[in-house]
Motif scaffolding. Sequence first.
Motif, PDB file in Angstrom:
ATOM      1  N   PHE A 175     -24.035 -62.626  28.514  1.00 47.19           N
ATOM      2  CA  PHE A 175     -22.700 -63.231  28.806  1.00 47.19           C
ATOM      3  C   PHE A 175     -22.998 -62.510  30.230  1.00 47.19           C
ATOM      4  CE2 PHE A 175     -21.794 -65.431  25.439  1.00 47.19           C
ATOM      5  CZ  PHE A 175     -20.502 -65.932  25.220  1.00 47.19           C
ATOM      6  N   ALA A 176     -23.831 -61.174  29.333  1.00 50.91           N
ATOM      7  CA  ALA A 176     -24.327 -60.534  31.058  1.00 50.91           C
ATOM      8  C   ALA A 176     -24.250 -60.425  31.813  1.00 50.91           C
ATOM      9  CB  ALA A 176     -24.675 -58.801  30.730  1.00 50.91           C
ATOM     10  N   THR A 177     -25.312 -61.481  31.863  1.00 50.84           N
ATOM     11  CA  THR A 177     -25.167 -62.222  33.669  1.00 50.84           C
ATOM     12  C   THR A 177     -24.748 -63.133  33.646  1.00 50.84           C
ATOM     13  OG1 THR A 177     -27.893 -62.217  32.848  1.00 50.84           O
ATOM     14  CG2 THR A 177     -27.439 -63.803  34.331  1.00 50.84           C
ATOM     15  N   THR A 178     -23.812 -63.925  32.814  1.00 51.46           N
ATOM     16  CA  THR A 178     -23.060 -65.290  33.557  1.00 51.46           C
ATOM     17  C   THR A 178     -21.859 -64.400  33.918  1.00 51.46           C
ATOM     18  OG1 THR A 178     -23.548 -66.627  31.733  1.00 51.46           O
ATOM     19  CG2 THR A 178     -21.345 -66.722  32.445  1.00 51.46           C
ATOM     20  N   ALA A 179     -21.533 -62.900  33.088  1.00 52.41           N
ATOM     21  CA  ALA A 179     -20.216 -62.323  33.958  1.00 52.41           C
ATOM     22  C   ALA A 179     -20.657 -61.763  35.261  1.00 52.41           C
ATOM     23  CB  ALA A 179     -19.685 -61.652  32.913  1.00 52.41           C
ATOM     24  N   TYR A 180     -21.570 -61.425  35.697  1.00 54.74           N
ATOM     25  CA  TYR A 180     -22.299 -60.676  36.992  1.00 54.74           C
ATOM     26  C   TYR A 180     -21.781 -61.684  38.321  1.00 54.74           C
ATOM     27  CZ  TYR A 180     -25.094 -58.748  40.411  1.00 54.74           C
ATOM     28  OH  TYR A 180     -25.163 -58.247  41.335  1.00 54.74           O
ATOM     29  N   TYR A 181     -22.467 -62.704  37.485  1.00 58.66           N
ATOM     30  CA  TYR A 181     -22.868 -63.693  38.399  1.00 58.66           C
ATOM     31  C   TYR A 181     -21.631 -64.931  38.890  1.00 58.66           C
ATOM     32  CZ  TYR A 181     -27.509 -63.434  39.707  1.00 58.66           C
ATOM     33  OH  TYR A 181     -28.922 -62.997  39.621  1.00 58.66           O
ATOM     34  N   GLY A 182     -20.461 -64.891  38.084  1.00 55.02           N
ATOM     35  CA  GLY A 182     -18.929 -65.176  38.057  1.00 55.02           C
ATOM     36  C   GLY A 182     -18.353 -64.230  38.475  1.00 55.02           C
ATOM     37  N   ALA A 238     -22.621 -69.789  45.635  1.00 52.19           N
ATOM     38  CA  ALA A 238     -22.360 -70.381  44.597  1.00 52.19           C
ATOM     39  C   ALA A 238     -23.013 -69.805  43.288  1.00 52.19           C
ATOM     40  CB  ALA A 238     -23.856 -71.348  44.709  1.00 52.19           C
ATOM     41  N   TRP A 239     -22.658 -70.107  42.175  1.00 51.76           N
ATOM     42  CA  TRP A 239     -23.060 -69.356  40.889  1.00 51.76           C
ATOM     43  C   TRP A 239     -24.005 -69.988  40.507  1.00 51.76           C
ATOM     44  CZ3 TRP A 239     -23.809 -70.648  36.026  1.00 51.76           C
ATOM     45  CH2 TRP A 239     -23.957 -69.939  34.934  1.00 51.76           C
ATOM     46  N   TRP A 240     -24.020 -71.110  39.893  1.00 50.31           N
ATOM     47  CA  TRP A 240     -25.740 -71.596  39.989  1.00 50.31           C
ATOM     48  C   TRP A 240     -27.020 -72.015  40.791  1.00 50.31           C
ATOM     49  CZ3 TRP A 240     -27.434 -71.991  35.497  1.00 50.31           C
ATOM     50  CH2 TRP A 240     -28.831 -72.314  35.021  1.00 50.31           C
ATOM     51  N   GLY A 241     -27.941 -70.562  40.396  1.00 50.43           N
ATOM     52  CA  GLY A 241     -28.455 -70.729  42.075  1.00 50.43           C
ATOM     53  C   GLY A 241     -29.420 -69.832  40.948  1.00 50.43           C
ATOM     54  N   ARG A 278     -30.562 -68.543  37.346  1.00 50.51           N
ATOM     55  CA  ARG A 278     -31.383 -69.912  35.962  1.00 50.51           C
ATOM     56  C   ARG A 278     -32.358 -67.964  35.632  1.00 50.51           C
ATOM     57  NH1 ARG A 278     -30.606 -74.440  40.051  1.00 50.51           N
ATOM     58  NH2 ARG A 278     -32.765 -73.696  40.521  1.00 50.51           N
ATOM     59  N   PHE A 279     -33.276 -67.961  36.403  1.00 49.28           N
ATOM     60  CA  PHE A 279     -34.403 -66.643  36.598  1.00 49.28           C
ATOM     61  C   PHE A 279     -33.626 -65.531  35.078  1.00 49.28           C
ATOM     62  CE2 PHE A 279     -36.160 -62.368  36.841  1.00 49.28           C
ATOM     63  CZ  PHE A 279     -37.533 -62.832  37.050  1.00 49.28           C
ATOM     64  N   TRP A 280     -32.905 -64.702  35.789  1.00 44.84           N
ATOM     65  CA  TRP A 280     -31.774 -64.064  34.756  1.00 44.84           C
ATOM     66  C   TRP A 280     -31.562 -64.454  33.803  1.00 44.84           C
ATOM     67  CZ3 TRP A 280     -34.398 -60.091  35.475  1.00 44.84           C
ATOM     68  CH2 TRP A 280     -34.111 -59.261  36.652  1.00 44.84           C
ATOM     69  N   LEU A 281     -30.926 -66.069  33.637  1.00 46.04           N
ATOM     70  CA  LEU A 281     -30.578 -66.371  32.227  1.00 46.04           C
ATOM     71  C   LEU A 281     -31.618 -66.443  30.980  1.00 46.04           C
ATOM     72  CD1 LEU A 281     -27.672 -68.708  33.125  1.00 46.04           C
ATOM     73  CD2 LEU A 281     -27.388 -66.577  31.743  1.00 46.04           C
ATOM     74  N   ILE A 282     -33.433 -67.136  32.329  1.00 43.67           N
ATOM     75  CA  ILE A 282     -33.996 -67.417  31.057  1.00 43.67           C
ATOM     76  C   ILE A 282     -34.610 -66.258  30.707  1.00 43.67           C
ATOM     77  CG2 ILE A 282     -36.752 -68.567  31.824  1.00 43.67           C
ATOM     78  CD1 ILE A 282     -35.563 -70.246  33.023  1.00 43.67           C
ATOM     79  N   PRO A 328     -21.160 -60.973  23.497  1.00 44.24           N
ATOM     80  CA  PRO A 328     -20.597 -61.230  24.265  1.00 44.24           C
ATOM     81  C   PRO A 328     -19.877 -60.011  24.811  1.00 44.24           C
ATOM     82  CG  PRO A 328     -20.401 -62.908  23.272  1.00 44.24           C
ATOM     83  CD  PRO A 328     -21.019 -61.801  21.930  1.00 44.24           C
ATOM     84  N   VAL A 329     -18.909 -59.545  24.085  1.00 45.89           N
ATOM     85  CA  VAL A 329     -18.160 -58.508  24.758  1.00 45.89           C
ATOM     86  C   VAL A 329     -19.261 -57.418  25.500  1.00 45.89           C
ATOM     87  CG1 VAL A 329     -16.213 -57.054  24.186  1.00 45.89           C
ATOM     88  CG2 VAL A 329     -16.084 -58.428  23.507  1.00 45.89           C
ATOM     89  N   VAL A 330     -19.476 -57.301  24.897  1.00 45.38           N
ATOM     90  CA  VAL A 330     -20.762 -55.591  25.959  1.00 45.38           C
ATOM     91  C   VAL A 330     -21.150 -56.949  27.056  1.00 45.38           C
ATOM     92  CG1 VAL A 330     -20.632 -54.421  23.457  1.00 45.38           C
ATOM     93  CG2 VAL A 330     -22.663 -55.720  24.053  1.00 45.38           C
ATOM     94  N   GLY A 331     -22.109 -57.911  26.885  1.00 46.64           N
ATOM     95  CA  GLY A 331     -22.397 -57.894  28.003  1.00 46.64           C
ATOM     96  C   GLY A 331     -21.321 -58.549  28.824  1.00 46.64           C
ATOM     97  N   MET A 332     -20.545 -58.928  28.748  1.00 45.74           N
ATOM     98  CA  MET A 332     -19.255 -59.106  30.124  1.00 45.74           C
ATOM     99  C   MET A 332     -19.029 -58.221  30.635  1.00 45.74           C
ATOM    100  SD  MET A 332     -16.954 -62.361  28.111  1.00 45.74           S
ATOM    101  CE  MET A 332     -16.041 -62.277  29.638  1.00 45.74           C
ATOM    102  N   LEU A 333     -18.484 -57.270  29.730  1.00 41.72           N
ATOM    103  CA  LEU A 333     -18.078 -56.076  30.764  1.00 41.72           C
ATOM    104  C   LEU A 333     -19.347 -54.943  31.156  1.00 41.72           C
ATOM    105  CD1 LEU A 333     -17.057 -53.856  26.886  1.00 41.72           C
ATOM    106  CD2 LEU A 333     -15.407 -54.980  28.947  1.00 41.72           C
ATOM    107  N   LEU A 334     -20.343 -55.720  30.945  1.00 39.54           N
ATOM    108  CA  LEU A 334     -21.608 -55.337  31.943  1.00 39.54           C
ATOM    109  C   LEU A 334     -22.051 -55.709  33.633  1.00 39.54           C
ATOM    110  CD1 LEU A 334     -24.424 -53.030  32.409  1.00 39.54           C
ATOM    111  CD2 LEU A 334     -25.456 -54.945  31.316  1.00 39.54           C
ATOM    112  N   GLY A 335     -21.738 -57.242  32.511  1.00 38.96           N
ATOM    113  CA  GLY A 335     -22.044 -58.088  34.032  1.00 38.96           C
ATOM    114  C   GLY A 335     -20.993 -57.637  35.227  1.00 38.96           C
ATOM    115  N   VAL A 336     -19.791 -57.892  34.679  1.00 40.16           N
ATOM    116  CA  VAL A 336     -18.735 -57.464  35.458  1.00 40.16           C
ATOM    117  C   VAL A 336     -18.234 -55.792  35.879  1.00 40.16           C
ATOM    118  CG1 VAL A 336     -15.665 -57.888  34.939  1.00 40.16           C
ATOM    119  CG2 VAL A 336     -16.946 -59.030  34.148  1.00 40.16           C
ATOM    120  N   ALA A 337     -18.893 -54.400  34.987  1.00 40.11           N
ATOM    121  CA  ALA A 337     -18.170 -53.365  35.739  1.00 40.11           C
ATOM    122  C   ALA A 337     -19.758 -53.871  36.315  1.00 40.11           C
ATOM    123  CB  ALA A 337     -18.676 -52.446  34.561  1.00 40.11           C
TER     124      ALA A 337
END
Length: 206
Positions: free
Chosen positions: A88-95, A104-107, A111-115, A4-13
Amino acid sequence: MVGPVVGMLLGVADSVVNHVPVMLGEIGTASAERGGWSQAAEFAGLILDAGWAWAATAVLAGWWVSRHARPAAGMLHGALAGGLALGFATTAYYGAELLFNGSAWWGVETRFWLIASVLLGPPLGVAGAAIRLPGPAGVVAALVVPAGGALQMAVLPPPAASLMAEPVRWSTWIVAVAAAGFVARGFLGRDAVASPAGPGRGPLGR
């Protein structure tokens, strides 16, 4: 927690560097005419947007969480960490995109990238854990990211319209070749000193 940590860092960065020109008021300026900070952010953005960088995040998470585990348990830990990292990277990026753009966050794209994260993250995490294996299996696993980076630059390079496209392409090629050479050197060096008394270590010396 590593995934989760490295994923969130990637997505936000990734999201932040893509919005640097907006923050600097240069969004209406041609790419080649933007200032140094925008150019540096574009360089970083082209790397962080690349599929190989996201794959590397999952591989790194799998490699890290498996460091104290037995091989079988390490593979399970790696699979979980890889999936969590990309999820978590996908979630953080779109967040972050929601905060920047108010969209809109959910589209469909989210969904495609979360899958894709659920499908690709675990095997990439397993590859990270497998780097610690001795023999050809560890070598192949260690080459996943360098090979992926080189392949993407050959098949799907950065858009030519970007001033940073060629620097990113050549930088990725150089790092991929250097990483592959490091893996090969570690494998050959390990074989040279291996003894029948005990198994060799993985290609990265672990």
